[in-house]
Enzyme design. Structure first.
Site, PDB file in Angstrom:
ATOM      1  N   CYS A  58      -5.684   2.721  -2.336  1.00 47.71           N
ATOM      2  CA  CYS A  58      -6.820   1.804  -2.201  1.00 47.71           C
ATOM      3  C   CYS A  58      -8.163   2.519  -2.070  1.00 47.71           C
ATOM      4  CB  CYS A  58      -6.562   0.832  -1.061  1.00 47.71           C
ATOM      5  SG  CYS A  58      -5.217  -0.301  -1.508  1.00 47.71           S
ATOM      6  N   LYS A  85      -8.233  -8.686  -0.287  1.00 44.65           N
ATOM      7  CA  LYS A  85      -7.893  -8.430  -1.686  1.00 44.65           C
ATOM      8  C   LYS A  85      -6.383  -8.391  -1.862  1.00 44.65           C
ATOM      9  CE  LYS A  85      -8.019  -3.536  -0.752  1.00 44.65           C
ATOM     10  NZ  LYS A  85      -6.566  -3.325  -0.902  1.00 44.65           N
ATOM     11  N   ASP A 107      -8.747  -0.838   4.420  1.00 45.86           N
ATOM     12  CA  ASP A 107      -7.353  -1.165   4.799  1.00 45.86           C
ATOM     13  C   ASP A 107      -6.831  -0.434   6.038  1.00 45.86           C
ATOM     14  OD1 ASP A 107      -7.675  -2.526   2.424  1.00 45.86           O
ATOM     15  OD2 ASP A 107      -5.978  -1.618   1.387  1.00 45.86           O
TER      16      ASP A 107
HETATM   17  C1  VGL Z   1      -2.240   0.297  -0.394  1.00 44.31           C
HETATM   18  C2  VGL Z   1      -0.206   0.540  -1.403  1.00 44.31           C
HETATM   19  C3  VGL Z   1      -0.051  -0.818  -1.462  1.00 44.31           C
HETATM   20  C4  VGL Z   1      -3.435   0.955   0.195  1.00 44.31           C
HETATM   21  C5  VGL Z   1      -2.104  -1.064  -0.454  1.00 44.31           C
HETATM   22  O1  VGL Z   1      -4.118   0.343   1.048  1.00 44.31           O
HETATM   23  O2  VGL Z   1      -3.704   2.118  -0.185  1.00 44.31           O
HETATM   24  N1  VGL Z   1      -1.286   1.099  -0.879  1.00 44.31           N
HETATM   25  N2  VGL Z   1      -1.001  -1.608  -0.996  1.00 44.31           N
END
Ligand code: VGL
Ligand code: ZN
Length: 237
Positions: A184, A139, A41
């Site tokens: 994540c 995802k 991410d």
């Molecule tokens: C994430 C919070 C919400 C992450 C993704 O990538 O850690 N954190 N969505």
């Protein structure tokens, strides 16, 4: 553990002798064909200026670009939500970001809107430079179920197919880097252990959100699950 030995003289003076490279623990891990780097991410929403910016999130990018060169297998992930996603505070009237709610699959932290499919915020950082990455996993696309993990959605059963992909490629060890350490990255690392991968989190290639003690809890959970905490300098070029 010490990475340097101290030799003390009998006269009370101290001599510090740094032994040669063969005894150093630096760069002691050499990724092989059974190793994969999972880059979690690294998207604009999580970088400075983004809607769910992780403090110093941009600092992971050069570290990840550097270590990625040591891996033949690299997988990138993208958080990839619908608009009106169940994890967004704006979806629930009267709720604010970082509050939690109970959903059928468990507790859910509510977030500012982020990583909506196809938006600039959901795009990977333009500064990531990993042309040899073989797969991008998206995802969190199910409107009613979050997915911090790159392996399994928050319902605990719907798979992204990543474990099967890695096993088909004969990967035995995974190294995780990216954002955010306590969500994540941690959930992906815990699922990697559940899928029986030897699992390493590269601490200086990650940054955390740290809400309500989440960062300390994530490291404790990962440690209990046998996830190894390493630094990028532990990985041989
Ligand atoms: C994430 C919070 C919400 C992450 C993704 O990538 O850690 N954190 N969505
Ligand atoms: Zn998300």
């Amino acid at each position: 553990m010490l990475n340097r030995r101290l030799l003390m003289t009998s006269l009370g003076a101290t001599t510090i002798v740094a032994l040669g490279p063969s005894t150093s623990l630096a760069a002691s891990i050499k990724p092989d064909n059974a190793s994969a780097l999972l880059v979690i991410d690294v998207q604009n929403c999580f970088l400075p200026g983004g809607s769910l910016a992780v403090k110093d999130g941009d600092q992971v990018v050069p570290v990840i670009n550097r270590i990625a060169k040591s891996f033949a297998n690299v997988v990138l992930t993208q958080d990839w939500h619908t608009s009106g996603h169940v994890s967004f505070a704006t979806t629930h009237s009267g709720k604010k970001p970082f509050e939690t709610i109970d959903l059928p699959y468990g507790k859910q932290v509510l977030w500012p809107d982020h990583c909506v499919q196809g938006t600039e915020g959901a795009a990977l950082s333009k500064d990531l430079s990993i042309p040899h990455a073989g797969l991008v996993i998206r995802k969190g696309s199910n409107k009613d179920v979050d997915s911090y993990s790159a392996f399994t959605e928050a319902d605990g059963k719907t798979t992204t197919g990543l474990a099967a992909y890695l096993k088909a490629r004969k990967v035995e060890r995974v190294f995780l880097a990216g954002l955010a350490t306590d969500f994540c990255v941690a959930w992906s690392a815990l699922d990697a252990r559940k899928a029986d991968f030897e699992t390493y989190v590269v601490e200086d290639a990650c940054r955390g959100i740290d809400t309500q003690g989440s960062l300390a809890k994530a490291w404790a959970d990962m440690s209990a699950a046998g996830v190894k905490r390493i630094q990028s300098s532990d990985i041989a070029a």
